[in-house]
Design a protein around this motif. Structure first.
Motif, PDB file in Angstrom:
ATOM      1  N   SER A 110       0.830  -1.204   0.000  1.00 16.76           N
ATOM      2  CA  SER A 110       0.000   0.000   0.000  1.00 16.76           C
ATOM      3  C   SER A 110       0.861   1.250   0.000  1.00 16.76           C
ATOM      4  N   ASN A 115      -2.180  -0.209  -4.529  1.00 14.42           N
ATOM      5  CA  ASN A 115      -3.350  -0.428  -3.683  1.00 14.42           C
ATOM      6  C   ASN A 115      -4.155  -1.648  -4.100  1.00 14.42           C
ATOM      7  N   THR A 116      -4.114  -1.999  -5.386  1.00 17.22           N
ATOM      8  CA  THR A 116      -4.844  -3.179  -5.844  1.00 17.22           C
ATOM      9  C   THR A 116      -4.281  -4.448  -5.212  1.00 17.22           C
ATOM     10  N   THR A 148      -6.436   1.436   2.020  1.00 20.92           N
ATOM     11  CA  THR A 148      -6.157   1.244   0.593  1.00 20.92           C
ATOM     12  C   THR A 148      -7.297   1.810  -0.247  1.00 20.92           C
ATOM     13  N   ASP A 151      -6.790   5.585  -0.174  1.00 21.49           N
ATOM     14  CA  ASP A 151      -5.694   6.019  -1.036  1.00 21.49           C
ATOM     15  C   ASP A 151      -6.047   5.920  -2.518  1.00 21.49           C
ATOM     16  N   SER A 152      -6.930   4.968  -2.862  1.00 22.55           N
ATOM     17  CA  SER A 152      -7.348   4.825  -4.261  1.00 22.55           C
ATOM     18  C   SER A 152      -8.661   5.575  -4.539  1.00 22.55           C
TER      19      SER A 152
END
Length: 265
Positions: A110, A115-116, A148, A151-152
């Motif tokens: 992360s 993030n994926t 995550t 963040d995405s």
């Protein structure tokens, strides 16, 4: 207590105990925001555990150092330490500790911006924790998974997952994760333009944090508060809390958070 333990060590037959005390001292310094001293103590613990052929203490020191290196942006070195710790814990039959290593490896992905992959790894860790009945650890992993999504910029998923972490932590009276989750919910509100709601969440996070000796958590709350105050047009107040957060992140060599604070400033 660590000083007392160090004073007793000459009477102990297990040479690896010194590594355990050094790791504990390092974690205490990390919580206080002194990451340079923490890193030195973890490295010293590694040397002692290696010399004593104590794989359990070696794994603990590797885990702590790997997490800290990832925080400081040393992703490759951090990943090496965490994977070594996971292998050692697996070999020792310490499956819960091995799972914690997987959780920290997910956090490192992360921090690298993947993030994926981080979300995929967290979901797998969460499934294993649920099977093992590790309820307290699930609260941490739910929070990390929510980060995550934050963040995405997947705000609906972030809100749902932060709320799940908060509910679980509240039931456990796990104040640290409650505070982290409240900060996360505030971040979602900032993204949606709700400065008033965000500041209310952050007030609750601040009240919880007073019972938790975690300098970096306080700085993360200040960073989000600075964003909320900026959104509300209260620029002087925003500047003050952002500069306070920046001082903590700089002294802790927390690279990604320092960049985020500088961007907001």
């Amino acid at each position: 207590q660590a000083r007392r333990a160090l004073a007793l060590l000459p009477q102990a037959r297990n040479a690896g105990l010194r590594a355990g005390v050094l790791t504990c001292q390092g974690e205490t310094r990390e919580t206080a925001g002194d990451n340079a001293q923490a890193l030195a103590l973890f490295t010293q613990a590694l040397a002692v555990a290696t010399s004593a052929h104590d794989d359990e203490k070696l794994a603990a020191a590797l885990y702590s150092r790997g997490y800290l290196l990832g925080l400081q942006g040393e992703y490759a070195a951090g990943l090496v330490d965490l994977r070594r710790a996971q292998v050692l814990y697996d070999r020792l039959g310490r499956r819960y500790d091995a799972l914690s290593c997987r959780d920290s490896i997910s956090t490192l992905y992360s921090r690298m911006g993947d993030n994926t992959e981080a979300a995929h790894l967290y979901a797998e860790v969460l499934r294993m924790q649920q099977q093992a009945g590790m309820v307290r650890e699930q609260a941490v992993t739910l929070h990390n998974l929510a980060r995550t999504y934050e963040d995405s910029r997947q705000w609906d998923l972030a809100q749902t997952t932060f709320a799940q972490a908060l509910d679980l932590a509240h039931g456990l009276k796990y104040l640290r994760v409650e505070a982290y989750a409240q900060r996360g919910l505030a971040a979602v509100k900032v993204a949606r333009g709700d400065a008033t709601g965000a500041l209310a969440d952050l007030a609750r996070a601040t009240a919880l944090r007073r019972a938790v000796p975690d300098v970096r958590l306080a700085a993360q709350i200040d960073l989000e508060k600075g964003r909320a105050l900026h959104l509300a047009g209260r620029l002087a107040e925003s500047l003050a809390v952002l500069q306070q957060a920046r001082g903590v992140f700089k002294s802790a060599d927390s690279a990604a958070e320092l960049v985020s604070t500088d961007r907001e400033l």
